[in-house]
Design a protein around this motif. Structure first.
Motif, PDB file in Angstrom:
ATOM      1  N   GLY A  66       0.810  -1.210   0.000  1.00 26.16           N
ATOM      2  CA  GLY A  66       0.000   0.000   0.000  1.00 26.16           C
ATOM      3  C   GLY A  66       0.839   1.252   0.000  1.00 26.16           C
ATOM      4  N   PHE A  67       1.924   1.247   0.752  1.00 28.07           N
ATOM      5  CA  PHE A  67       2.812   2.412   0.796  1.00 28.07           C
ATOM      6  C   PHE A  67       3.455   2.654  -0.565  1.00 28.07           C
ATOM      7  CE2 PHE A  67       7.311   3.653   1.216  1.00 28.07           C
ATOM      8  CZ  PHE A  67       7.144   4.943   1.665  1.00 28.07           C
ATOM      9  N   ALA A  68       3.953   1.586  -1.203  1.00 28.62           N
ATOM     10  CA  ALA A  68       4.623   1.740  -2.495  1.00 28.62           C
ATOM     11  C   ALA A  68       3.676   2.246  -3.571  1.00 28.62           C
ATOM     12  CB  ALA A  68       5.236   0.404  -2.922  1.00 28.62           C
ATOM     13  N   ASP A 130      -8.523   7.450   1.070  1.00 32.63           N
ATOM     14  CA  ASP A 130      -9.102   6.974  -0.186  1.00 32.63           C
ATOM     15  C   ASP A 130      -7.950   6.575  -1.113  1.00 32.63           C
ATOM     16  OD1 ASP A 130     -10.446   6.448  -2.508  1.00 32.63           O
ATOM     17  OD2 ASP A 130     -11.650   8.279  -2.493  1.00 32.63           O
ATOM     18  N   PHE A 131      -7.669   5.288  -1.196  1.00 34.29           N
ATOM     19  CA  PHE A 131      -6.529   4.819  -1.974  1.00 34.29           C
ATOM     20  C   PHE A 131      -6.706   5.105  -3.466  1.00 34.29           C
ATOM     21  CE2 PHE A 131      -5.123   2.899   1.820  1.00 34.29           C
ATOM     22  CZ  PHE A 131      -3.829   2.445   1.640  1.00 34.29           C
ATOM     23  N   ASP A 132      -7.912   4.949  -3.964  1.00 37.06           N
ATOM     24  CA  ASP A 132      -8.152   5.172  -5.394  1.00 37.06           C
ATOM     25  C   ASP A 132      -7.875   6.626  -5.779  1.00 37.06           C
ATOM     26  OD1 ASP A 132      -8.874   2.532  -5.757  1.00 37.06           O
ATOM     27  OD2 ASP A 132     -10.998   2.913  -5.315  1.00 37.06           O
ATOM     28  N   ALA A 133      -8.374   7.555  -4.964  1.00 39.29           N
ATOM     29  CA  ALA A 133      -8.132   8.971  -5.247  1.00 39.29           C
ATOM     30  C   ALA A 133      -6.663   9.335  -5.065  1.00 39.29           C
ATOM     31  CB  ALA A 133      -9.002   9.840  -4.341  1.00 39.29           C
ATOM     32  N   ALA A 134      -6.001   8.702  -4.113  1.00 35.45           N
ATOM     33  CA  ALA A 134      -4.587   9.011  -3.864  1.00 35.45           C
ATOM     34  C   ALA A 134      -3.691   8.464  -4.966  1.00 35.45           C
ATOM     35  CB  ALA A 134      -4.161   8.429  -2.517  1.00 35.45           C
ATOM     36  N   ARG A 135      -4.109   7.394  -5.644  1.00 35.36           N
ATOM     37  CA  ARG A 135      -3.282   6.807  -6.696  1.00 35.36           C
ATOM     38  C   ARG A 135      -3.342   7.608  -7.998  1.00 35.36           C
ATOM     39  NH1 ARG A 135      -5.518   1.607  -5.093  1.00 35.36           N
ATOM     40  NH2 ARG A 135      -4.009   0.454  -3.822  1.00 35.36           N
ATOM     41  N   GLU A 136      -4.398   8.361  -8.220  1.00 34.62           N
ATOM     42  CA  GLU A 136      -4.565   9.062  -9.504  1.00 34.62           C
ATOM     43  C   GLU A 136      -3.405  10.014  -9.807  1.00 34.62           C
ATOM     44  OE1 GLU A 136      -8.373  10.894  -9.622  1.00 34.62           O
ATOM     45  OE2 GLU A 136      -9.486   8.996  -9.612  1.00 34.62           O
ATOM     46  N   PRO A 137      -3.013  10.909  -8.900  1.00 32.50           N
ATOM     47  CA  PRO A 137      -1.857  11.765  -9.222  1.00 32.50           C
ATOM     48  C   PRO A 137      -0.545  10.998  -9.271  1.00 32.50           C
ATOM     49  CG  PRO A 137      -2.582  12.154  -6.968  1.00 32.50           C
ATOM     50  CD  PRO A 137      -3.617  11.280  -7.595  1.00 32.50           C
ATOM     51  N   VAL A 138      -0.475   9.871  -8.541  1.00 30.95           N
ATOM     52  CA  VAL A 138       0.754   9.079  -8.547  1.00 30.95           C
ATOM     53  C   VAL A 138       0.969   8.428  -9.907  1.00 30.95           C
ATOM     54  CG1 VAL A 138       1.908   7.076  -7.523  1.00 30.95           C
ATOM     55  CG2 VAL A 138       0.679   8.688  -6.064  1.00 30.95           C
ATOM     56  N   LEU A 139      -0.107   7.988 -10.549  1.00 28.18           N
ATOM     57  CA  LEU A 139       0.003   7.329 -11.856  1.00 28.18           C
ATOM     58  C   LEU A 139       0.628   8.249 -12.904  1.00 28.18           C
ATOM     59  CD1 LEU A 139      -3.431   5.457 -12.002  1.00 28.18           C
ATOM     60  CD2 LEU A 139      -1.173   4.486 -11.507  1.00 28.18           C
ATOM     61  N   LEU A 140       0.436   9.555 -12.749  1.00 34.21           N
ATOM     62  CA  LEU A 140       0.996  10.506 -13.708  1.00 34.21           C
ATOM     63  C   LEU A 140       2.492  10.702 -13.543  1.00 34.21           C
ATOM     64  CD1 LEU A 140      -1.811  13.241 -13.525  1.00 34.21           C
ATOM     65  CD2 LEU A 140      -1.590  11.368 -15.177  1.00 34.21           C
TER      66      LEU A 140
END
Length: 201
Positions: A66-68, A130-140
């Motif tokens: 989860g952290f990664a 909210d993991f889904d919302a937190a991953r969105e900027p990370v994917l970019l």
């Protein structure tokens, strides 16, 4: 038992996701501790070690997964340091609270409220993320990750491959000439062009 839990986490995460898996393990920790507090038989109490071992085997790989997944690309080192610092800076809190409760009440049973408290706090903090919302900027930012770990054990695509340094081949005569020139020019290396080979008629 920790190895069993770690192996089981590979099936747990795809089924329930990272967030639910961690929250489930934290809830299992609290539940096992509560039941353990009311067990009077030593043999039965030792049996709870298997349950705790499985939980610890699950929680460590899952929480790091989860952290990664929330670390922005190109900032892996600083976030890894923050992760390690956060774990070490609070490592004294649970043992201290356990000792205080144990020495104050004279019962180890009350000391078990210390890990229960911190697991419960972690459970509620995790429920707000909210993991889904937190991953969105990370994917970019994933294209910023470089190194063989992220490119199939090959050099990063955006990193130029260093060319080997050119070598200078010298004959014995050129080497003697360089020694003389270095002594005359204060030690600087002088390159001499090779004499053209004689062309036979």
């Amino acid at each position: 038992m920790g190895a069993v839990g770690a192996a089981g986490s590979r099936r747990l995460v795809p089924l329930f996701g990272v967030k639910r898996s961690i929250m489930g393990v934290l809830a299992a920790f609290v539940l096992l501790t509560v039941v353990w507090m009311f067990v009077s038989s030593r043999r039965v109490a030792f049996g709870f070690a298997f349950g705790f071992g499985i939980c610890y085997g699950v929680v460590h790989p899952v929480q790091r997964t989860g952290f990664a997944s929330l670390v922005p690309g190109g900032q892996e080192a600083e976030y890894a340091g923050l992760f390690t610092f956060s774990g070490m800076v609070l490592s004294w809190a649970v043992p201290l609270l356990f000792v205080v409760l144990n020495e104050t009440t004279g019962s180890v049973t009350f000391g078990l409220f210390a890990p229960m408290l911190f697991h419960t706090i972690g459970f509620f903090i995790l429920s707000t993320i909210d993991f889904d919302a937190a991953r969105e900027p990370v994917l970019l930012t994933l294209d910023r990750r470089g190194g063989v770990a992220f490119h199939g054990c090959s050099p990063a695509e955006n990193e130029p491959i260093a060319e080997p340094a050119p070598t200078i081949e010298m004959t014995a005569t050129q080497d003697l000439q360089n020694r003389d020139d270095r002594s005359a020019s204060g030690g600087a290396l002088v390159k001499h062009e090779a004499a053209p080979a004689a062309v036979g008629m």
